[in-house]
Design a protein around this motif. Sequence first.
Motif, PDB file in Angstrom:
ATOM      1  N   ASP A  50     -15.928  66.921  42.109  1.00 15.56           N
ATOM      2  CA  ASP A  50     -16.304  65.511  42.211  1.00 15.56           C
ATOM      3  C   ASP A  50     -15.429  64.617  41.340  1.00 15.56           C
ATOM      4  O   ASP A  50     -15.223  63.449  41.657  1.00 15.56           O
ATOM      5  N   THR A  51     -14.921  65.154  40.244  1.00 15.60           N
ATOM      6  CA  THR A  51     -14.104  64.350  39.322  1.00 15.60           C
ATOM      7  C   THR A  51     -12.613  64.656  39.404  1.00 15.60           C
ATOM      8  O   THR A  51     -11.827  64.078  38.656  1.00 15.60           O
ATOM      9  N   HIS A  52     -12.209  65.566  40.297  1.00 10.24           N
ATOM     10  CA  HIS A  52     -10.792  65.938  40.405  1.00 10.24           C
ATOM     11  C   HIS A  52     -10.307  65.951  41.856  1.00 10.24           C
ATOM     12  O   HIS A  52      -9.585  66.859  42.279  1.00 10.24           O
ATOM     13  N   ASP A  53     -10.717  64.957  42.619  1.00  9.43           N
ATOM     14  CA  ASP A  53     -10.257  64.787  44.006  1.00  9.43           C
ATOM     15  C   ASP A  53     -10.478  66.025  44.876  1.00  9.43           C
ATOM     16  O   ASP A  53      -9.665  66.337  45.744  1.00  9.43           O
ATOM     17  N   GLY A  54     -11.559  66.751  44.633  1.00 11.61           N
ATOM     18  CA  GLY A  54     -11.892  67.905  45.455  1.00 11.61           C
ATOM     19  C   GLY A  54     -11.118  69.163  45.139  1.00 11.61           C
ATOM     20  O   GLY A  54     -11.239  70.161  45.842  1.00 11.61           O
ATOM     21  N   ASN A  55     -10.310  69.146  44.078  1.00 10.38           N
ATOM     22  CA  ASN A  55      -9.478  70.302  43.729  1.00 10.38           C
ATOM     23  C   ASN A  55     -10.164  71.214  42.727  1.00 10.38           C
ATOM     24  O   ASN A  55     -10.987  70.775  41.929  1.00 10.38           O
ATOM     25  N   LEU A  56      -9.788  72.486  42.764  1.00  5.14           N
ATOM     26  CA  LEU A  56     -10.240  73.455  41.774  1.00  5.14           C
ATOM     27  C   LEU A  56      -9.334  73.362  40.542  1.00  5.14           C
ATOM     28  O   LEU A  56      -8.240  72.800  40.616  1.00  5.14           O
ATOM     29  N   PRO A  57      -9.759  73.910  39.399  1.00  3.70           N
ATOM     30  CA  PRO A  57      -8.914  73.873  38.204  1.00  3.70           C
ATOM     31  C   PRO A  57      -7.590  74.596  38.433  1.00  3.70           C
ATOM     32  O   PRO A  57      -7.548  75.665  39.026  1.00  3.70           O
TER      33      PRO A  57
END
Length: 82
Positions: free
Chosen positions: A61-68
Amino acid sequence: KPHEIIESKPDTELYDLRMASPFPSLHEHCTSFDLDGMEDMDHAHTPYVIILIHAVQRWRDTHDGNLPKGFGEKNDFKELVK
C-alpha cells in the motif's frame, strides 16, 4: 583410504507460504483478522502467516504495489513486521 565429506549444513527447502500472491480464500481469511484491534493474548495466538500477509499488504500500500527489494527495504519490512 577414501576421504568422506559430510555436509554439516544441508540445503533447506524453501516453502511457498503464498504471501506475495495468496489465493483468494487465504486472502479473505487473513483480512478477516483485525490485528490492530486485537487484545494482546489474541494477537499472540494469531498464526504468523496471517501477520506476514497483513505486513505484505501494508508494505504494498505504501510502495506502489511492490514487494521489498534490496537489503535496506528488506530490513525496513522486518521492522514493519515487528
